[in-house]
Scaffold this motif. Structure first.
Motif, PDB file in Angstrom:
ATOM      1  N   MET A 195       0.854  -1.193   0.000  1.00 29.91           N
ATOM      2  CA  MET A 195       0.000   0.000   0.000  1.00 29.91           C
ATOM      3  C   MET A 195       0.892   1.245   0.000  1.00 29.91           C
ATOM      4  SD  MET A 195      -3.185   1.249   0.273  1.00 29.91           S
ATOM      5  CE  MET A 195      -4.101  -0.171   0.870  1.00 29.91           C
TER       6      MET A 195
ATOM      7  N   ARG B  44      -1.536   8.561  -0.884  1.00 28.22           N
ATOM      8  CA  ARG B  44      -2.708   7.906  -1.455  1.00 28.22           C
ATOM      9  C   ARG B  44      -3.693   8.939  -1.992  1.00 28.22           C
ATOM     10  NH1 ARG B  44      -3.726   4.162   3.915  1.00 28.22           N
ATOM     11  NH2 ARG B  44      -1.629   3.246   3.989  1.00 28.22           N
TER      12      ARG B  44
ATOM     13  N   GLN C  33      -8.630   4.361  -5.858  1.00 27.33           N
ATOM     14  CA  GLN C  33      -7.966   3.152  -5.367  1.00 27.33           C
ATOM     15  C   GLN C  33      -8.823   1.930  -5.706  1.00 27.33           C
ATOM     16  OE1 GLN C  33      -5.880   3.462  -1.351  1.00 27.33           O
ATOM     17  NE2 GLN C  33      -7.550   4.935  -1.112  1.00 27.33           N
TER      18      GLN C  33
ATOM     19  N   ASP D 163      -1.944   0.694 -11.463  1.00 22.62           N
ATOM     20  CA  ASP D 163      -1.187   1.401 -10.442  1.00 22.62           C
ATOM     21  C   ASP D 163      -0.773   2.772 -10.941  1.00 22.62           C
ATOM     22  OD1 ASP D 163      -1.268  -0.926  -8.816  1.00 22.62           O
ATOM     23  OD2 ASP D 163       0.342  -1.772 -10.052  1.00 22.62           O
TER      24      ASP D 163
ATOM     25  N   HIS E 233      -2.738  10.193   3.591  1.00 25.03           N
ATOM     26  CA  HIS E 233      -1.580   9.442   4.080  1.00 25.03           C
ATOM     27  C   HIS E 233      -2.005   8.681   5.331  1.00 25.03           C
ATOM     28  CE1 HIS E 233      -1.104  12.267   7.427  1.00 25.03           C
ATOM     29  NE2 HIS E 233      -1.378  13.219   6.553  1.00 25.03           N
TER      30      HIS E 233
END
Length: 714
Positions: free
Chosen positions: A1, A5, A115, A228, A274
């Motif tokens: 992970m 983000r 995501q 990704d 984060h």
């Protein structure tokens, strides 16, 4: 992970897929999911429907086929990049049926791919059908009923509200709790009643390919990396900038606490989330974020410059070399936008001239919006945004005209120029903004003071100088009618050069052209001072007499431009841009007050005879052409302009020019426009007027950039 983000969004960006006719998107056939690097994932059968093929056609549609894709409010064309056709199809479900589309134009950086996470039973989910315009959506709500295999899941719609229907295919199955996509909608389940508890639930049941299933399908064709964040976003990891940034972070942010603090600061400022567990990003991931997010490096220096200035002094020079690295933090840009929005309209409409005056050594021809964009209030905001975006790309410029001047960001140089022109209070705020930016990047504050002083001196000169009108007359080719011209006009007032709105596609005869110039010149008459009018002509136009073209006057009379205003001409076409002769021209312009005029010997027989008279002599700023044969006179005039003489005086009254020449040649180069104007006015319509013509320019002239075809209005 990853540590950095995407933000916890309430929903992913709406993506629709359409058929395309020409460049026009037609009806929407399905949905999609935004991927990194300007790509979209959808179902292969959605692509087939958009192309009017059989729904489960397996053949690749071809790499040149275009589809219409809309992401949020942004419509784009797309090509099929990855094709995974349907296989193992039965009545209930199938495998494959995926396509990755590559958008042909970039999207705004605010559109962030979602995501992906695996679904679990009883997870609440939502799905959307883009039903028309980007604001028109049909929402389906439900739960994950079962995950019989890792590759697919069964979805049950809620008993009330919308359910998944045709048109949802290819879109995301979204979990608000996880802020993630958990699957890609494939369609209604078509199994028998045994697969459902009751008929009503059967009507509400659908199925999706799970996040794991999507990755597995893409992996079979070597494309799973597309899910990704692009590893090659911004500069490639092998670039020297990657190595240098990693080295600086490793040495200067050498504690866990510092690295974590800076990571959290950057994440917050660029809109990423984060972990909340006190952890820090890896150096590799931090550097990739700095290279891929345009404002990340600026935000990092903002976090460091007060307590780790040595780190900033190493980071900033690397940023100059990163192609997409922007100068400002988001807060600095927002503040600048607000300050520039308060500029008087007269400054905003003169922006192209202000930019060229402030940044003469930076070629902005391709990026600077055309003059027409600054004249239209509806397009001014977009024009300003485009200009600021370009200048943020870390271009640097000298603070002053002095040799070895310190360098400042070009954007700061422009802002200080605007500060010198703006009302006092707004100007002070713009200077304060500039000092804060320079303080953050550790440039010298002395350079800011020098630049602002230089900008104020430029502004004083503009207010002091005689107003100017620059007119480009271009002959219209291919007509049997009397000669027609297009007319483009600029004016210079206290804020610099500004395009004047005219009907630039219209063809004017000589009387109409002069009337148009008269109408624009009158707006520049202030306190009894008339503007100097410069007529830019092509080589063939040097034989014209536009200053003498008649324009209708009162009571059946006529007017002449050269009688009412000081009129000079120029020929940008003759002097090659960027040559050493342009440097000679610039230096001679600076010497107009102390330079001399050279009277060419009437016995001259060829252009070669002139070379030694002017070569390397910068104090000779102009030439007076004697009464010679017309063809030779034309050649001499063109030669003198081509070698960089800012002043050339000649006459077309072959038998009467000698007397006029003796009178006018006694004037200083600086005074010639006024002297020629007075002579024309006094001797107008006399047989001995000599018909004087003056090519003249000084250091405040608009230079060749106004003849740049890239500045044509759309």
């Amino acid at each position: 992970m990853p540590w950095f983000r995407p933000p916890g969004a309430t929903r992913p960006a709406t993506v629709s897929v359409s058929a395309l006719s020409g460049r026009q998107a037609l009806h929407i056939v399905g949905a999609g999911i935004l991927l990194p690097a300007g790509r979209v994932l959808t179902a292969a059968h959605v692509v087939n429907m958009a192309l009017d093929r059989e729904e489960f056609e397996s053949a690749h549609p071809g790499g040149e086929v275009r589809l219409g894709v809309r992401v949020g409010r942004y419509g784009r064309e797309a090509e099929v990049m990855v094709w995974i056709p349907v296989r193992d199809r039965d009545r209930a479900r199938w495998r494959g049926d995926l396509a990755v589309l590559q958008l042909l134009d970039d999207l705004p950086s605010t559109l962030v791919p979602p995501q992906w996470k695996p679904p679990v039973v009883d997870m609440a989910i939502r799905a959307w059908q883009p039903a028309g315009r980007y604001t028109d959506l049909s929402v389906a709500r439900g739960v994950v009923a079962d995950v019989p295999e890792t590759a697919f899941a069964l979805l049950d719609g809620c008993e009330t509200g919308g359910n998944i229907q045709p048109g949802y295919s290819g879109g995301p199955v979204w979990s608000a709790a996880e802020s993630a996509v958990v699957g890609l909608v494939m369609g209604r389940l078509k199994g028998g009643q045994a697969q459902s508890d009751d008929d009503d639930r059967m009507r509400r049941r659908s199925w999706c390919v799970t996040a794991q299933g999507v990755r597995e399908e893409l992996a079979m064709v070597g494309a799973d990396r597309l899910l990704d964040e692009a590893r090659d976003a911004g500069e490639p990891p092998s670039a020297s900038e990657y190595t240098e940034l990693a080295d600086v972070i490793n040495r200067r942010l050498n504690s866990h606490e510092t690295l974590a603090h800076c990571g959290r600061h950057v994440a917050y400022k660029i809109g990423l989330s984060h972990p909340g567990d006190g952890s820090a990003p890896s150096i590799d991931e931090f550097v990739r974020v700095l290279l891929s997010h345009p404002r990340a490096l600026a935000e990092l220096t903002d976090a460091l410059y007060q307590f780790r200035p040595e780190a900033v002094s190493e980071l900033v020079p690397v940023g100059w070399r990163i192609r997409n690295c922007l100068l400002l933090t988001s807060g600095e840009r927002d503040r600048l936008n607000a300050l520039l929005a308060a500029l008087p309209n007269a400054i905003t409409t003169a922006m192209p001239g202000v930019v060229r005056d402030a940044l003469p050594d930076i070629d902005l021809a391709a990026a600077l919006p055309p003059d027409a964009a600054w004249l239209d209030p509806e397009s001014t905001d977009e024009a300003l945004r485009t200009l600021l975006d370009e200048l943020e790309l870390h271009r640097r410029a000298p603070a002053t005209d002095l040799a070895n001047s310190a360098l400042l960001p070009a954007l700061v140089c422009l802002v200080l120029q605007l500060a010198a022109l703006a009302p006092t209070e707004l100007g002070s705020e713009l200077v304060d903004w500039s000092r804060k930016v320079v303080d953050r990047i550790l440039d010298t504050q002395d350079a800011v003071g020098d630049r602002f002083a230089d900008a104020r001196a430029r502004a004083r000169r503009l207010r002091r100088d005689v107003p100017r009108l620059y007119v480009q007359l271009t002959a219209v080719e291919g007509t049997d009618a009397p000669q027609l011209y297009t007319v483009r006009i600029w004016r210079r007032q206290e804020y610099g050069w500004q395009r004047v709105s005219t009907e630039e596609d219209r063809s004017y005869d000589t009387a109409q052209a002069v009337t148009e110039i008269f109408s624009k010149a009158r707006t520049l008459i202030h306190n009894g001072v008339k503007p100097l009018i410069e007529l830019a002509l092509g080589r063939e136009g040097l034989e014209l007499d536009p200053h003498a073209w008649p324009s209708p006057g009162p009571m059946g009379t006529y007017r002449a431009l050269g009688v009412e205003y000081p009129v000079v001409i120029s020929c940008p076409e003759l002097l090659e841009r960027g040559s050493d002769l342009t440097d000679f021209l610039d230096e001679r312009r600076r010497r107009l007050d102390g330079g001399v005029l050279r009277l060419i010997d009437p016995s001259v027989g060829s252009l070669s005879d002139l070379y030694s008279s002017f070569a390397g002599d910068l104090n000779t700023v102009g030439a007076v052409v004697p009464a010679v044969e017309a063809r030779l006179r034309s050649q001499i005039v063109q030669y003198c302009l081509a070698i960089g003489l800012p002043v050339v005086l000649w006459g077309r009254g072959d038998n009467t020019w000698s007397e006029a020449c003796d009178h006018l040649a006694k004037a200083s180069p600086r005074q010639l426009p006024g002297r020629v104007h007075e002579y024309r006015r006094r001797e107008w319509n006399k047989p001995t007027d000599g018909r004087p013509v003056l090519a003249w320019s000084d250091s405040t002239c608009p230079d060749l950039y106004l003849d740049d075809p890239s500045q044509e209005n759309a």
